[in-house]
Motif scaffolding. Structure first.
Motif, PDB file in Angstrom:
ATOM      1  N   LYS A 194       0.512 -18.439  73.883  1.00 52.08           N
ATOM      2  CA  LYS A 194       0.075 -17.764  75.102  1.00 52.08           C
ATOM      3  C   LYS A 194       1.275 -16.983  75.619  1.00 52.08           C
ATOM      4  N   VAL A 195       1.169 -15.662  75.605  1.00 55.18           N
ATOM      5  CA  VAL A 195       2.313 -14.792  75.904  1.00 55.18           C
ATOM      6  C   VAL A 195       2.116 -14.109  77.254  1.00 55.18           C
ATOM      7  N   THR A 196       3.112 -14.249  78.126  1.00 55.07           N
ATOM      8  CA  THR A 196       3.131 -13.561  79.415  1.00 55.07           C
ATOM      9  C   THR A 196       4.341 -12.646  79.453  1.00 55.07           C
ATOM     10  N   VAL A 197       4.112 -11.369  79.755  1.00 56.59           N
ATOM     11  CA  VAL A 197       5.186 -10.374  79.814  1.00 56.59           C
ATOM     12  C   VAL A 197       5.471 -10.049  81.270  1.00 56.59           C
ATOM     13  N   VAL A 198       6.714 -10.239  81.686  1.00 59.01           N
ATOM     14  CA  VAL A 198       7.143  -9.981  83.058  1.00 59.01           C
ATOM     15  C   VAL A 198       8.000  -8.724  83.064  1.00 59.01           C
ATOM     16  N   GLU A 199       7.638  -7.756  83.900  1.00 61.24           N
ATOM     17  CA  GLU A 199       8.327  -6.456  83.905  1.00 61.24           C
ATOM     18  C   GLU A 199       8.643  -6.025  85.337  1.00 61.24           C
ATOM     19  N   TYR A 200       9.846  -5.526  85.548  1.00 58.97           N
ATOM     20  CA  TYR A 200      10.293  -5.078  86.869  1.00 58.97           C
ATOM     21  C   TYR A 200       9.525  -3.848  87.346  1.00 58.97           C
ATOM     22  N   LEU A 201       9.252  -2.920  86.435  1.00 63.04           N
ATOM     23  CA  LEU A 201       8.554  -1.697  86.804  1.00 63.04           C
ATOM     24  C   LEU A 201       7.047  -1.930  86.880  1.00 63.04           C
ATOM     25  N   ILE A 219      -5.009  -2.364  75.363  1.00 60.45           N
ATOM     26  CA  ILE A 219      -5.214  -2.910  74.017  1.00 60.45           C
ATOM     27  C   ILE A 219      -4.480  -4.237  73.855  1.00 60.45           C
ATOM     28  N   LEU A 220      -3.243  -4.309  74.338  1.00 65.50           N
ATOM     29  CA  LEU A 220      -2.477  -5.551  74.219  1.00 65.50           C
ATOM     30  C   LEU A 220      -3.112  -6.671  75.033  1.00 65.50           C
ATOM     31  N   GLN A 221      -3.696  -6.324  76.174  1.00 73.97           N
ATOM     32  CA  GLN A 221      -4.390  -7.342  76.962  1.00 73.97           C
ATOM     33  C   GLN A 221      -5.595  -7.895  76.204  1.00 73.97           C
ATOM     34  N   LYS A 222      -6.310  -7.026  75.499  1.00 73.51           N
ATOM     35  CA  LYS A 222      -7.429  -7.487  74.675  1.00 73.51           C
ATOM     36  C   LYS A 222      -6.945  -8.429  73.572  1.00 73.51           C
ATOM     37  N   GLN A 223      -5.708  -8.227  73.133  1.00 72.20           N
ATOM     38  CA  GLN A 223      -5.147  -9.071  72.086  1.00 72.20           C
ATOM     39  C   GLN A 223      -4.579 -10.384  72.629  1.00 72.20           C
ATOM     40  N   GLY A 224      -4.672 -10.580  73.944  1.00 68.38           N
ATOM     41  CA  GLY A 224      -4.279 -11.858  74.519  1.00 68.38           C
ATOM     42  C   GLY A 224      -3.007 -11.873  75.328  1.00 68.38           C
ATOM     43  N   LEU A 225      -2.273 -10.763  75.404  1.00 70.10           N
ATOM     44  CA  LEU A 225      -1.049 -10.734  76.192  1.00 70.10           C
ATOM     45  C   LEU A 225      -1.399 -10.565  77.674  1.00 70.10           C
ATOM     46  N   THR A 226      -0.681 -11.279  78.522  1.00 72.62           N
ATOM     47  CA  THR A 226      -0.841 -11.172  79.971  1.00 72.62           C
ATOM     48  C   THR A 226       0.379 -10.458  80.551  1.00 72.62           C
ATOM     49  N   PHE A 227       0.136  -9.564  81.512  1.00 71.62           N
ATOM     50  CA  PHE A 227       1.235  -8.784  82.082  1.00 71.62           C
ATOM     51  C   PHE A 227       1.382  -9.072  83.570  1.00 71.62           C
ATOM     52  N   VAL A 228       2.620  -9.290  83.985  1.00 70.36           N
ATOM     53  CA  VAL A 228       2.977  -9.422  85.392  1.00 70.36           C
ATOM     54  C   VAL A 228       3.964  -8.294  85.679  1.00 70.36           C
ATOM     55  N   LEU A 229       3.482  -7.248  86.327  1.00 73.20           N
ATOM     56  CA  LEU A 229       4.282  -6.039  86.524  1.00 73.20           C
ATOM     57  C   LEU A 229       4.778  -5.945  87.963  1.00 73.20           C
ATOM     58  N   GLY A 230       5.801  -5.109  88.157  1.00 73.23           N
ATOM     59  CA  GLY A 230       6.326  -4.888  89.496  1.00 73.23           C
ATOM     60  C   GLY A 230       6.957  -6.123  90.111  1.00 73.23           C
ATOM     61  N   THR A 231       7.650  -6.889  89.288  1.00 70.47           N
ATOM     62  CA  THR A 231       8.254  -8.128  89.780  1.00 70.47           C
ATOM     63  C   THR A 231       9.665  -8.274  89.230  1.00 70.47           C
ATOM     64  N   ALA A 232      10.545  -8.829  90.041  1.00 71.09           N
ATOM     65  CA  ALA A 232      11.954  -8.984  89.663  1.00 71.09           C
ATOM     66  C   ALA A 232      12.252 -10.440  89.338  1.00 71.09           C
ATOM     67  N   VAL A 233      12.801 -10.675  88.158  1.00 69.79           N
ATOM     68  CA  VAL A 233      13.167 -12.032  87.759  1.00 69.79           C
ATOM     69  C   VAL A 233      14.389 -12.474  88.557  1.00 69.79           C
ATOM     70  N   GLN A 234      14.268 -13.617  89.227  1.00 66.94           N
ATOM     71  CA  GLN A 234      15.361 -14.157  90.031  1.00 66.94           C
ATOM     72  C   GLN A 234      16.251 -15.102  89.225  1.00 66.94           C
ATOM     73  N   GLY A 235      15.675 -15.719  88.208  1.00 64.83           N
ATOM     74  CA  GLY A 235      16.438 -16.637  87.380  1.00 64.83           C
ATOM     75  C   GLY A 235      15.532 -17.369  86.412  1.00 64.83           C
ATOM     76  N   VAL A 236      16.151 -18.050  85.478  1.00 69.73           N
ATOM     77  CA  VAL A 236      15.417 -18.880  84.514  1.00 69.73           C
ATOM     78  C   VAL A 236      16.059 -20.262  84.509  1.00 69.73           C
ATOM     79  N   GLU A 237      15.243 -21.279  84.776  1.00 71.60           N
ATOM     80  CA  GLU A 237      15.737 -22.649  84.835  1.00 71.60           C
ATOM     81  C   GLU A 237      15.356 -23.400  83.571  1.00 71.60           C
ATOM     82  N   ARG A 238      16.315 -23.962  82.893  1.00 67.00           N
ATOM     83  CA  ARG A 238      16.060 -24.786  81.716  1.00 67.00           C
ATOM     84  C   ARG A 238      15.524 -26.149  82.178  1.00 67.00           C
ATOM     85  N   THR A 239      14.480 -26.624  81.526  1.00 65.10           N
ATOM     86  CA  THR A 239      13.896 -27.925  81.852  1.00 65.10           C
ATOM     87  C   THR A 239      13.900 -28.818  80.612  1.00 65.10           C
ATOM     88  N   ALA A 240      13.431 -30.026  80.782  1.00 63.68           N
ATOM     89  CA  ALA A 240      13.399 -30.965  79.653  1.00 63.68           C
ATOM     90  C   ALA A 240      12.421 -30.522  78.579  1.00 63.68           C
TER      91      ALA A 240
END
Length: 462
Positions: A194-201, A219-240
């Motif tokens: 399950k792929v989610t793509v996060v993009e700043y623009l 087309i990519l959405q039909k293939q199962g990719l989900t897009f979250v656009l117009g958002t800025a990544v604040q950080g990535v936290e490693r978990t167990a």
């Protein structure tokens, strides 16, 4: 130590092509390369291995979705991930070994080790200092990251780690909706993630023709990719169990979190100049961290040049190759030239996306009068026969002269089809020239002719 006419630092597409062309033109050439194999990022951990995985997973998609439609009745294939990675490694070995053969064929010395430039005309590799009349820096680029994101190449990875994961993740977050992110996201989506793509623009593939980008996203959405656009990544936290991507909407300032087994950081690349000693040498750099050069690739230090990803321009292997050939010709006393207005770009998903020249947005910004010729692959018999009728060809031509200004393709074999227009543009051709050229039937390339016809009286099959 031996004295060379030319020492190239880096054996990627720019470096090895420059070296081979220079040797063909009679120069004594050495190439300093610290990797265990030649070919640079492209052949080892970039273009070539990613295309191997794209091909393998496309075949998987065909078996799962289209074989039965053609009367090919088989059991759903099982993915042997270790064997797929082995296949990818075999592809790498075949290509890097080919470059080593070409070095021997052209009598090019491979100076094994990472290089620095202690002074003009000298290249240090290990304890040895080699003399050279000319030095070409072709050290390429490396993945860039974001503040608050620490890459470990296990859970939080770059494109390099994406090629060697120990297992196929169930969930994958891709940060960045550019070429690398969408290609590798496509690979893992086909493998079941399950792929989610996060993009700043607010759109994917920044700089692409807007109409193509919108169709591509659908087309990519039909293939199962989900897009979250117009958002800025604040950080990535490693978990167990994986990682959490924290991001904030640029419009609402609302913060959200996405959990994933793996996070792919695909936010672009930056020049790789570590250890070269450029500061001590006094090499001028641009504000973006690139090596500043003139139109003939020369730096401010006499006898030192730069090509490829370390200097300005798109970070594309074929752009580096063109500069490598031009650089060699300049050093041999010839007139080396690169036409930066005709450098194609390709995304190797299915469908492929390719472009050359100007986009419609750029033409509007210039205030230039233009016309558009479009043709859908739904009207192409070959495309329909192979279940790849999504997409279209779009040709942009000057309204007054009909000269081709750009072309944009989303559809089957787009990366190959685009070169028909690239050649036409090199010769200053009009859309009518392309429209009056006989194209074999049935081929995907007929869509190019139809788009060219649409710049005039109209396409035949639309």
């Amino acid at each position: 130590m031996a004295t060379y006419d030319l020492i190239v630092i880096g054996a990627g597409p720019g470096g090895y092509v420059c070296a081979i062309r220079a040797a063909q033109l009679g120069l004594k050439v050495g190439v300093a390369e610290g990797r265990a194999t030649l070919g640079g990022t492209c052949l080892n951990v970039g273009c070539i291995p990613s295309k191997a995985l794209l091909h393998a997973t496309h075949e998987l998609h065909e078996a799962n979705h289209n074989f039965a439609k053609m009367g090919l009745m088989v059991q759903p294939p099982q993915v042997d991930w270790a064997r797929m990675l082995s296949y990818k490694d075999e592809v790498i070995a075949g290509n890097t070994g080919g470059i080593e053969f070409l070095f021997k064929k052209n009598k090019i010395d491979w100076i094994k080790g990472f290089a620095s430039i202690p002074s003009p005309g000298q290249v240090r590799v290990g304890d040895d200092v080699h003399e050279a009349k000319a030095i070409v820096i072709a050290s390429g680029s490396q993945s860039s990251t974001l503040p608050g994101v620490t890459v470990d190449e296990e859970v939080i990875i770059t494109s390099t780690g994406a090629l060697t994961l120990g297992a196929i993740p169930k969930t994958l977050v891709v940060i960045g909706a550019g070429v690398i992110g969408l290609e590798m996201g496509s690979v893992y989506a086909r493998l079941g993630a399950k792929v989610t793509v996060v993009e700043y623009l607010d759109q994917i593939t920044p700089g692409m023709d807007g109409e193509v980008a919108k169709q591509f996203q659908r087309i990519l959405q039909k293939q199962g990719l989900t897009f979250v656009l117009g958002t800025a990544v604040q950080g990535v936290e490693r978990t167990a169990t994986g990682a959490i991507v924290v991001h904030k909407s640029r419009k609402s300032e609302e913060e959200a979190r996405i959990e994933a087994d793996v996070v792919l950081v695909a936010t672009g690349r930056k020049p790789y100049v570590d250890g070269l000693g450029l500061d001590a040498l006094g090499i001028q750099m641009t504000q973006r961290g690139q090596i500043a050069t003139d139109a003939r690739f020369a730096t401010n230090i006499p006898g030192v040049y730069a090509i490829g990803d370390v200097r300005e321009g798109p970070m594309l292997a074929h752009k580096a190759e063109d500069e490598g050939m031009a650089m060699a010709e300049v050093l041999a006393g010839q007139h080396g030239h690169v036409n930066y207005a005709v450098i194609p770009s390709v995304i190797y998903t299915t469908p492929e996306v390719a472009s050359v020249g100007l986009t419609e947005e750029q033409l509007k910004a210039e205030g230039r009068a233009y016309k558009v010729g479009k043709f859908p692959f739904m009207g192409n018999a070959r495309a329909k026969a192979v279940f790849q009728a999504d997409g279209f060809v779009k040709i942009l031509a000057d309204k007054a002269t009909d000269r081709i200004l750009g072309a944009h393709v989303i559809g089957p074999m787009a990366g190959d089809l685009i070169h028909e227009v690239a050649v036409a543009m090199e010769f200053g051709a009009a859309a009518e020239d392309l429209a009056r050229t006989c194209h074999a039937h049935p081929t995907f390339s007929e869509a190019m002719r139809e788009a060219a016809l649409a710049c005039g009286d109209g396409a035949i099959h639309a």
